[in-house]
Design a protein around this motif. Structure first.
Motif: not given
Length: 165
Positions: A134-137, A139-142
């Motif tokens: 979640r942190h890496l991908m 939550d990093n993208l809409s």
């Protein structure tokens, strides 16, 4: 990979070379597909003493009916060779997480079966693993960009899996 020169001979192959923008995008993808598995593997090793492929294999078994898959199916789902998967399952067996047995429906095949100890290990590893993904991908993208990234990945995978033309 950019066009190396402007000689007449090079012009015949100019359509093969990447533009600077294409090359920059390609190199970003290369870095991503190289570093993302490494980062996830490092997190799983640190937090759960599992490799990414071990976690994936156990997760695929956990989702299967009766926690059981043929080794060939598990190899396909983990994008692994049958030989590599056999070594991996042997390691997981030695740790008490899985077992192998002949397929009762067709003894020519071998099934991998997730054991309760393996399910407990997977369940204990999942929260920190999901948080890291979640942190890496995620939550990093809409939501839309994540959806499109998934679609683009599937389109590329279909091209990889299709016969070369």
């Amino acid at each position: 990979m950019t066009i190396p020169d402007k000689s007449p001979q090079a012009d015949t192959h100019a359509d093969l070379w990447l533009t600077p923008a294409e090359q920059a995008s390609w190199l970003s993808v290369v870095r991503l597909v190289t570093r993302l598995p490494w980062a996830i593997d490092a997190q799983l090793q640190r937090d759960a003493e599992l490799s990414m492929i071990e976690y994936m294999a156990m997760a695929m078994l956990a989702e299967a009916p009766e926690w059981t898959l043929r080794m060939s199916e598990l190899a396909e789902r983990t994008s692994s060779s049958l030989s590599r998967l056999s070594h991996l399952v042997k390691r997981l067996e030695s740790r008490g997480y899985v077992r192998r047995e002949p397929d009762p429906g067709d003894g020519r095949f071998t099934n991998a079966i997730l054991l309760p100890c393996g399910m407990r290990k997977l369940e204990s590893a999942a929260p920190s693993h999901v948080a890291y993904v979640r942190h890496l991908m995620v939550d990093n993208l809409s939501g839309e960009r994540l959806r499109r990234l998934g679609q683009d990945a599937e389109r590329i995978l279909r091209r990889i899996d299709s016969p070369v033309r």
